[in-house]
Design a protein around this motif. Structure first.
Motif, PDB file in Angstrom:
ATOM      1  N   CYS A 132      52.884  83.594  30.677  1.00 41.21           N
ATOM      2  CA  CYS A 132      52.939  84.999  30.265  1.00 41.21           C
ATOM      3  C   CYS A 132      53.816  85.854  31.172  1.00 41.21           C
ATOM      4  O   CYS A 132      54.449  86.808  30.704  1.00 41.21           O
ATOM      5  CB  CYS A 132      51.535  85.584  30.169  1.00 41.21           C
ATOM      6  N   GLU A 133      53.870  85.542  32.484  1.00 42.06           N
ATOM      7  CA  GLU A 133      54.716  86.340  33.380  1.00 42.06           C
ATOM      8  C   GLU A 133      56.202  86.078  33.143  1.00 42.06           C
ATOM      9  O   GLU A 133      57.049  86.856  33.586  1.00 42.06           O
ATOM     10  CB  GLU A 133      54.421  86.029  34.852  1.00 42.06           C
ATOM     11  N   CYS A 140      51.336  83.825  26.341  1.00 41.84           N
ATOM     12  CA  CYS A 140      51.051  82.703  27.247  1.00 41.84           C
ATOM     13  C   CYS A 140      51.690  81.399  26.808  1.00 41.84           C
ATOM     14  O   CYS A 140      51.447  80.357  27.427  1.00 41.84           O
ATOM     15  CB  CYS A 140      49.540  82.509  27.357  1.00 41.84           C
ATOM     16  N   GLY A 141      52.464  81.423  25.741  1.00 42.56           N
ATOM     17  CA  GLY A 141      53.091  80.200  25.263  1.00 42.56           C
ATOM     18  C   GLY A 141      54.224  80.488  24.310  1.00 42.56           C
ATOM     19  O   GLY A 141      54.681  81.633  24.173  1.00 42.56           O
ATOM     20  N   ILE A 153      50.830  81.380  18.545  1.00 52.67           N
ATOM     21  CA  ILE A 153      51.219  80.646  19.745  1.00 52.67           C
ATOM     22  C   ILE A 153      51.041  79.159  19.461  1.00 52.67           C
ATOM     23  O   ILE A 153      49.950  78.710  19.105  1.00 52.67           O
ATOM     24  CB  ILE A 153      50.388  81.071  20.962  1.00 52.67           C
ATOM     25  N   ALA A 154      52.129  78.413  19.601  1.00 53.48           N
ATOM     26  CA  ALA A 154      52.120  76.981  19.299  1.00 53.48           C
ATOM     27  C   ALA A 154      51.465  76.230  20.457  1.00 53.48           C
ATOM     28  O   ALA A 154      52.021  76.145  21.551  1.00 53.48           O
ATOM     29  CB  ALA A 154      53.549  76.488  19.064  1.00 53.48           C
ATOM     30  N   MET A 182      44.597  78.842  28.665  1.00 45.66           N
ATOM     31  CA  MET A 182      43.557  78.584  27.660  1.00 45.66           C
ATOM     32  C   MET A 182      44.083  77.872  26.408  1.00 45.66           C
ATOM     33  O   MET A 182      43.491  77.969  25.323  1.00 45.66           O
ATOM     34  CB  MET A 182      42.816  79.868  27.273  1.00 45.66           C
ATOM     35  N   MET A 183      45.171  77.098  26.561  1.00 44.57           N
ATOM     36  CA  MET A 183      45.586  76.226  25.473  1.00 44.57           C
ATOM     37  C   MET A 183      44.686  74.993  25.444  1.00 44.57           C
ATOM     38  O   MET A 183      44.250  74.499  26.484  1.00 44.57           O
ATOM     39  CB  MET A 183      47.036  75.774  25.665  1.00 44.57           C
ATOM     40  N   ASP A 184      44.423  74.465  24.252  1.00 39.41           N
ATOM     41  CA  ASP A 184      43.612  73.250  24.126  1.00 39.41           C
ATOM     42  C   ASP A 184      44.384  72.051  24.669  1.00 39.41           C
ATOM     43  O   ASP A 184      45.564  71.852  24.350  1.00 39.41           O
ATOM     44  CB  ASP A 184      43.256  72.997  22.661  1.00 39.41           C
ATOM     45  N   GLY A 185      43.728  71.243  25.497  1.00 42.47           N
ATOM     46  CA  GLY A 185      44.319  69.993  25.974  1.00 42.47           C
ATOM     47  C   GLY A 185      45.235  70.107  27.166  1.00 42.47           C
ATOM     48  O   GLY A 185      45.794  69.106  27.613  1.00 42.47           O
TER      49      GLY A 185
END
Length: 338
Positions: A132-133, A140-141, A153-154, A182-185
């Motif tokens: 995100c920065e 965030c992605g 967000i992919a 906080m993306m899955d995986g």
């Protein structure tokens, strides 16, 4: 019949006077159930390009964006205070839609880590792993348009970049990486790429239960990371949910997280408690920017005793079950405790 019921039925006032052990400072210290220690603290820092830069964050009195030279001076003081660890957030020179400076070997965090480990090798340097920065849109992605005017967000493409970012931090000398996206995986992907490249001993501190909170406002000014459109509710947790937090933490532990984090702290003390009781693993809690700024603002207006409230809130976080606390008060607390 439990022991507490037995005692309550057989012994009471005036034989029992609980105030006896509150009468002196020495007694209170001797029987304190929760001990806040300087070893519990992790100090968040914001590093930016340039030389001799030290800009105070308007909404966070006493917190600065700093160039690497000033960051080193600050960390020398932090280490002398006995604070064992810092966590770094980067402000890049340039942003793009893929956040490419996040995983550039010459990015701001990578250069800061190398400098810190050269000058203060004993200080534990943790790096925040997120995009995100670094993204031009502030998310965030990787953002994809899935329908006219509708964006998403992919997850999987983002995870690939987060793994690259974590590896670049480890190669620069980071002692620990902390994925906050906080993306899955993403924990599994980061563990895999670290292990494949000889970094089996680099721990992961996962932001496992990170809520879509209103307490992050001042941080987004400090890190220059506010989203240009939309919000982060598609990947950060709903503040209404705590069972979901247990599922998130369980998955991160299975994927290889060494420390799990709850963020924010004060509004989620129940979640900290549940996580600690359920998993018995090291638990971190982030006293976030909004929590810090509210205390600072009230103190500046003369409404509260800053030191007293600071210590009370941090003790509450520790009492709930946190082993580690990320807090902008770390230096102030260390001066009191050491």
């Amino acid at each position: 019949m439990g022991i507490s019921q037995l005692i309550s039925q057989t012994v009471g006032f005036p034989t029992v006077r609980l105030r006896r052990l509150r009468m002196t400072e020495q007694f209170r210290k001797m029987v304190a159930e929760t001990q806040l220690s300087v070893n519990d603290l992790i100090y968040p820092l914001f590093v930016c390009p340039g030389q001799n830069v030290k800009r105070e964050v308007r909404s966070m009195p006493g917190v600065y964006q700093q160039s690497i030279d000033n960051l080193i001076h600050d960390c020398e003081q932090i280490y002398k205070l006995g604070i064992p660890a810092v966590i770094l957030f980067g402000i890049p020179e340039h942003k793009d839609e893929y956040g490419s400076e996040a995983y550039d070997e010459n990015g701001i965090i990578q250069r800061a880590v190398r400098a810190l480990k050269k000058e203060i090798p004993e200080l534990v340097v943790i790096t925040d792993v997120c995009l995100c920065e670094y993204t031009s849109h502030g998310h965030c992605g990787i953002v994809k348009e899935v329908a006219p005017g509708k964006y998403e967000i992919a997850n999987d493409e983002t995870v690939e970049l987060l793994a690259k970012e974590a590896l670049s931090h480890a190669e620069a000398g980071a002692d620990m990486v902390a994925p906050s996206d906080m993306m899955d995986g993403r924990v599994a992907a980061i563990r895999k790429i670290l292990d494949e490249n000889g970094f089996q001993n680099i721990p992961i501190m996962a932001y496992s239960a990170k809520y879509a909170s209103g307490f992050y406002g001042p941080f987004r000014e400090a890190a220059e990371s506010a989203p240009k459109f939309g919000d982060r509710k598609s990947h950060q947790m709903d503040p209404a949910n705590s069972d979901e937090a247990i599922r998130e933490v369980a998955l991160d532990i299975l994927e290889g997280a060494d420390i799990v984090m709850v963020k924010p702290a004060l509004a989620y003390l129940d979640v900290i408690y549940r996580v600690k009781q359920e998993f018995k693993v090291p638990v971190a809690a982030y006293q976030v920017s909004g929590e810090y700024s509210m205390i600072k603002a009230a103190a500046l207006n003369g409404w509260i005793d800053e030191q007293r409230i600071m210590l009370e809130t941090l003790t509450a976080i520790k009492r709930a079950g946190a082993d580690l606390i990320l807090t902008y008060f770390a230096k102030d607390v260390a001066r009191i405790l050491t």
